[in-house]
Design an enzyme around this catalytic site. Sequence first.
Site, PDB file in Angstrom:
ATOM      1  N   ASP A 137       0.849  -1.193   0.000  1.00 54.42           N
ATOM      2  CA  ASP A 137       0.000   0.000   0.000  1.00 54.42           C
ATOM      3  C   ASP A 137       0.889   1.249   0.000  1.00 54.42           C
ATOM      4  O   ASP A 137       1.624   1.496   0.961  1.00 54.42           O
ATOM      5  CB  ASP A 137      -0.889  -0.048   1.252  1.00 54.42           C
ATOM      6  CG  ASP A 137      -1.861   1.133   1.317  1.00 54.42           C
ATOM      7  OD1 ASP A 137      -1.611   2.162   0.663  1.00 54.42           O
ATOM      8  OD2 ASP A 137      -2.862   1.020   2.038  1.00 54.42           O
ATOM      9  N   ASP A 155       1.899   7.865  -9.442  1.00 52.58           N
ATOM     10  CA  ASP A 155       1.364   7.406 -10.725  1.00 52.58           C
ATOM     11  C   ASP A 155       0.157   6.533 -10.419  1.00 52.58           C
ATOM     12  O   ASP A 155       0.198   5.311 -10.541  1.00 52.58           O
ATOM     13  CB  ASP A 155       2.464   6.613 -11.448  1.00 52.58           C
ATOM     14  CG  ASP A 155       1.981   6.033 -12.765  1.00 52.58           C
ATOM     15  OD1 ASP A 155       0.870   6.386 -13.218  1.00 52.58           O
ATOM     16  OD2 ASP A 155       2.728   5.207 -13.334  1.00 52.58           O
ATOM     17  N   GLU A 158      -7.401   6.844 -11.124  1.00 54.87           N
ATOM     18  CA  GLU A 158      -8.288   7.954 -10.783  1.00 54.87           C
ATOM     19  C   GLU A 158      -8.697   7.885  -9.310  1.00 54.87           C
ATOM     20  O   GLU A 158      -8.587   6.841  -8.687  1.00 54.87           O
ATOM     21  CB  GLU A 158      -9.556   7.886 -11.665  1.00 54.87           C
ATOM     22  CG  GLU A 158      -9.257   8.005 -13.146  1.00 54.87           C
ATOM     23  CD  GLU A 158      -8.429   9.216 -13.455  1.00 54.87           C
ATOM     24  OE1 GLU A 158      -8.986  10.308 -13.488  1.00 54.87           O
ATOM     25  OE2 GLU A 158      -7.200   9.087 -13.630  1.00 54.87           O
TER      26      GLU A 158
END
Lengths: 275, 275
Positions: A137, A155, A158
């Site tokens: 994570d 990177d 959405e």
Amino acid sequence: MGLWFTEKQTENFGITAKIKQTYHSEQTDFQKLDMVETAEWGNMLLLDDMVMTTEKDEFVYHEMVAHVPLFTHPNPKDVLVVGGGDGGVIREILKHPSVQKAVLVDIDGKVIEYSKQYLPSIAGKLEDPRVEVRVADGFMHIAESEKAYDVIMVDSTEPVGPAVNLFSKGFYAGISNALKDDGIFVAQTDNPWFKADLIKQVFHDVQEIFQVTRLYTANIPTYPSGLWTFTLGSKMHDPLKVKEERFFDLDTKYYTKNIHHAAFVLPKFVEDLTE
Amino acid sequence: MGLWFTEKQTENFGITAKIKQTYHSEQTDFQKLDMVETAEWGNMLLLDDMVMTTEKDEFVYHEMVAHVPLFTHPNPKDVLVVGGGDGGVIREILKHPSVQKAVLVDIDGKVIEYSKQYLPSIAGKLEDPRVEVRVADGFMHIAESEKAYDVIMVDSTEPVGPAVNLFSKGFYAGISNALKDDGIFVAQTDNPWFKADLIKQVFHDVQEIFQVTRLYTANIPTYPSGLWTFTLGSKMHDPLKVKEERFFDLDTKYYTKNIHHAAFVLPKFVEDLTE
């Protein structure tokens, strides 16, 4: 006619691409993953039915995420990519000889696995000895890092699904802690035609935390509206004041020294979002 | 679900937009004309099934066609628009107080008629006393004009159908004759992702005729790839050497003095087309 993939980029508008074959489809632990071959764009990675990258136009996004902050920093050694499991940003980072270590932290190991298999021109540098790949994570990795990185690149997908935390003010504060005292970060921040509010929000959140905050753009034809934004936060170095001698020639298809500067010149309606 | 319009921008890729209603459809003497209301972009004009303009994003194209050459010229008085029957370029031209006469020559009177009816925010200045509208062949008008114009803007459709002559070297030679001794022209020249050969061809054709030849870009989300190019040919004045005091504030949403310069900074793969 054959098979066509359609991404609804908004409720009322989208792109559609002819599919030659589907290599792989699965629901991973985090998202829906599809790897397809398109007739127009070569192989294409989709996550939750959104285009993430294609062989034909990937160079724009990956070059512009990587080289703008890396040239802004005078001597980047330790670099982190949050997300980016396709490996394209890593490939660009490795073009900078000053970089000693590039850490990739993607939450979804399946993205890495299938990118290596079907997008070798993008993922091909993930095995480089300077690269450390962690399936973890990114939000947690940031929280656990302190003054560890010169440059951090977000990177992400959405701000829906697994990436939702990566657009929060708390995350940008964490990034600031994870950066060294002259560190720089950049995040992809969607497009100004359909997501003006998001850009405005992120820009002002970052501005509260970083000394220098700048928005820049690039044309990515398979992304919504074709006009993509990147938000850069920097503790010290200004991307608009890079010394001439800092630049060196790179093998690129989009980025140039002149594009580095021009990318920060915003159309009026985009500039207005930063005020 | 409802009705969706899909434009195949290439054989294998396109955009798709939800249609709320169709106002008018006809085969004119020159092309298929559709005027529709979309849910995303407001009213939209289609010619031969290609998006020509929409209420929401039209400002980019019209501002960038008009203001770049008009500010490059020190004192533009007589201006010609070839095509452009929707009136958007005329609207922008009239923002320049030096302009005494703006002639619009569109081959298809139906485009003008239905733009006035359904795109009033775009076509609303066609009745201005400084404007002369002629329904005629732009190629012929150019051939019959000599040293008549300060600036000529070619706002044509794609190089298929009625506009095919407007992408020929003979046409650019005619434009040179129709311009005064320090005249400037600009033409829309499609996108570098799908039409690289066209851009290269036009650029080199124009370069053989004009002293100064420059390519610039703008982001137009409803046009193929979102990255649009404009080719500018000038007998004397260089758009990159406009004197600071030439610029004045305009009411625009895309164009700014800084965008004027940045638009000429090309991504590497686009710059390569001009070499």
